[in-house]
Write a protein that holds these residues in place. Structure first.
Motif, mmCIF file in Angstrom:
data_model
loop_
_atom_site.group_PDB
_atom_site.id
_atom_site.type_symbol
_atom_site.label_atom_id
_atom_site.label_comp_id
_atom_site.label_asym_id
_atom_site.label_seq_id
_atom_site.Cartn_x
_atom_site.Cartn_y
_atom_site.Cartn_z
ATOM 1 N N TYR A 23 -99.067 -111.260 -81.600
ATOM 2 C CA TYR A 23 -99.495 -111.295 -80.196
ATOM 3 C C TYR A 23 -98.492 -112.097 -79.370
ATOM 4 C CZ TYR A 23 -104.123 -109.919 -82.023
ATOM 5 O OH TYR A 23 -105.171 -109.287 -82.644
ATOM 6 N N ARG A 24 -97.995 -113.188 -79.933
ATOM 7 C CA ARG A 24 -97.049 -114.037 -79.211
ATOM 8 C C ARG A 24 -95.732 -113.288 -78.956
ATOM 9 N NH1 ARG A 24 -97.319 -119.097 -77.827
ATOM 10 N NH2 ARG A 24 -98.968 -119.552 -79.326
ATOM 11 N N ASP A 25 -95.259 -112.527 -79.930
ATOM 12 C CA ASP A 25 -94.042 -111.727 -79.729
ATOM 13 C C ASP A 25 -94.227 -110.727 -78.594
ATOM 14 O OD1 ASP A 25 -92.764 -113.038 -81.821
ATOM 15 O OD2 ASP A 25 -93.041 -111.388 -83.243
ATOM 16 N N ILE A 26 -95.406 -110.128 -78.545
ATOM 17 C CA ILE A 26 -95.702 -109.154 -77.485
ATOM 18 C C ILE A 26 -95.719 -109.839 -76.129
ATOM 19 C CG2 ILE A 26 -97.446 -107.582 -76.539
ATOM 20 C CD1 ILE A 26 -98.285 -107.098 -79.525
ATOM 21 N N SER A 27 -96.435 -110.969 -76.018
ATOM 22 C CA SER A 27 -96.521 -111.662 -74.727
ATOM 23 C C SER A 27 -95.155 -112.177 -74.293
ATOM 24 C CB SER A 27 -97.556 -112.789 -74.768
ATOM 25 O OG SER A 27 -97.157 -113.831 -75.631
ATOM 26 N N ASP A 28 -94.349 -112.695 -75.220
ATOM 27 C CA ASP A 28 -92.998 -113.153 -74.872
ATOM 28 C C ASP A 28 -92.165 -111.999 -74.319
ATOM 29 O OD1 ASP A 28 -93.634 -115.708 -75.715
ATOM 30 O OD2 ASP A 28 -92.555 -115.543 -77.629
ATOM 31 N N PHE A 29 -92.251 -110.832 -74.953
ATOM 32 C CA PHE A 29 -91.507 -109.659 -74.499
ATOM 33 C C PHE A 29 -91.961 -109.230 -73.100
ATOM 34 C CE2 PHE A 29 -91.193 -104.991 -74.210
ATOM 35 C CZ PHE A 29 -89.810 -104.865 -74.258
ATOM 36 N N ILE A 30 -93.261 -109.134 -72.899
ATOM 37 C CA ILE A 30 -93.792 -108.736 -71.590
ATOM 38 C C ILE A 30 -93.392 -109.741 -70.519
ATOM 39 C CG2 ILE A 30 -95.917 -108.455 -70.249
ATOM 40 C CD1 ILE A 30 -97.159 -107.163 -72.763
ATOM 41 N N ASN A 31 -93.453 -111.039 -70.846
ATOM 42 C CA ASN A 31 -93.139 -112.073 -69.861
ATOM 43 C C ASN A 31 -91.660 -112.097 -69.488
ATOM 44 O OD1 ASN A 31 -95.814 -112.763 -69.777
ATOM 45 N ND2 ASN A 31 -95.611 -114.411 -71.252
ATOM 46 N N LEU A 32 -90.792 -111.603 -70.364
ATOM 47 C CA LEU A 32 -89.383 -111.459 -70.001
ATOM 48 C C LEU A 32 -89.194 -110.358 -68.969
ATOM 49 C CD1 LEU A 32 -87.542 -111.764 -73.430
ATOM 50 C CD2 LEU A 32 -87.383 -113.327 -71.497
ATOM 51 N N ILE A 33 -89.961 -109.289 -69.106
ATOM 52 C CA ILE A 33 -89.859 -108.154 -68.188
ATOM 53 C C ILE A 33 -90.567 -108.446 -66.865
ATOM 54 C CG2 ILE A 33 -90.460 -105.719 -67.862
ATOM 55 C CD1 ILE A 33 -90.208 -105.407 -70.891
ATOM 56 N N TYR A 34 -91.716 -109.128 -66.938
ATOM 57 C CA TYR A 34 -92.535 -109.416 -65.758
ATOM 58 C C TYR A 34 -92.748 -110.922 -65.612
ATOM 59 C CZ TYR A 34 -93.634 -104.494 -66.207
ATOM 60 O OH TYR A 34 -93.544 -103.138 -66.319
ATOM 61 N N PRO A 35 -91.706 -111.673 -65.247
ATOM 62 C CA PRO A 35 -91.869 -113.133 -65.145
ATOM 63 C C PRO A 35 -92.852 -113.557 -64.049
ATOM 64 C CG PRO A 35 -89.712 -112.454 -64.337
ATOM 65 C CD PRO A 35 -90.362 -111.240 -64.938
ATOM 66 N N GLU A 36 -93.069 -112.690 -63.070
ATOM 67 C CA GLU A 36 -93.999 -113.022 -61.987
ATOM 68 C C GLU A 36 -95.448 -112.660 -62.337
ATOM 69 O OE1 GLU A 36 -92.736 -108.871 -61.672
ATOM 70 O OE2 GLU A 36 -91.570 -110.713 -61.846
ATOM 71 N N ASN A 37 -95.670 -111.880 -63.383
ATOM 72 C CA ASN A 37 -97.013 -111.457 -63.799
ATOM 73 C C ASN A 37 -97.185 -111.703 -65.297
ATOM 74 O OD1 ASN A 37 -97.820 -110.387 -61.230
ATOM 75 N ND2 ASN A 37 -96.434 -108.700 -61.615
#
Length: 66
Positions: A23-37
């Protein structure tokens, strides 16, 4: 034997596929793409436990079933 990858992330616009194993790998990846969300790994876990997949903007995140 433990499977190396447990989750798949698909960009529906580009058809790019990324494999992740937590789950953490997924959230880290998403947060790189969407730093504002940003999304937390807890939110990722809740969504995947509920339906085994979820959409986040143009991303589709799905649990792999082996």
């Amino acid at each position: 034997m433990e499977k190396a990858y447990k989750y798949i992330v698909i960009d529906k616009d580009t058809n790019e596929v990324i494999l992740k194993n937590s789950y953490r790998d997924i959230s880290d990846f998403i947060n790189l793409i969407y730093p504002e969300n940003k999304i937390s790994h807890n939110a990722v876990g809740e969504r995947l436990r509920d339906k085994k997949y979820f959409n986040y903007y143009e991303l589709l995140v799905k649990e792999l079933v082996w």
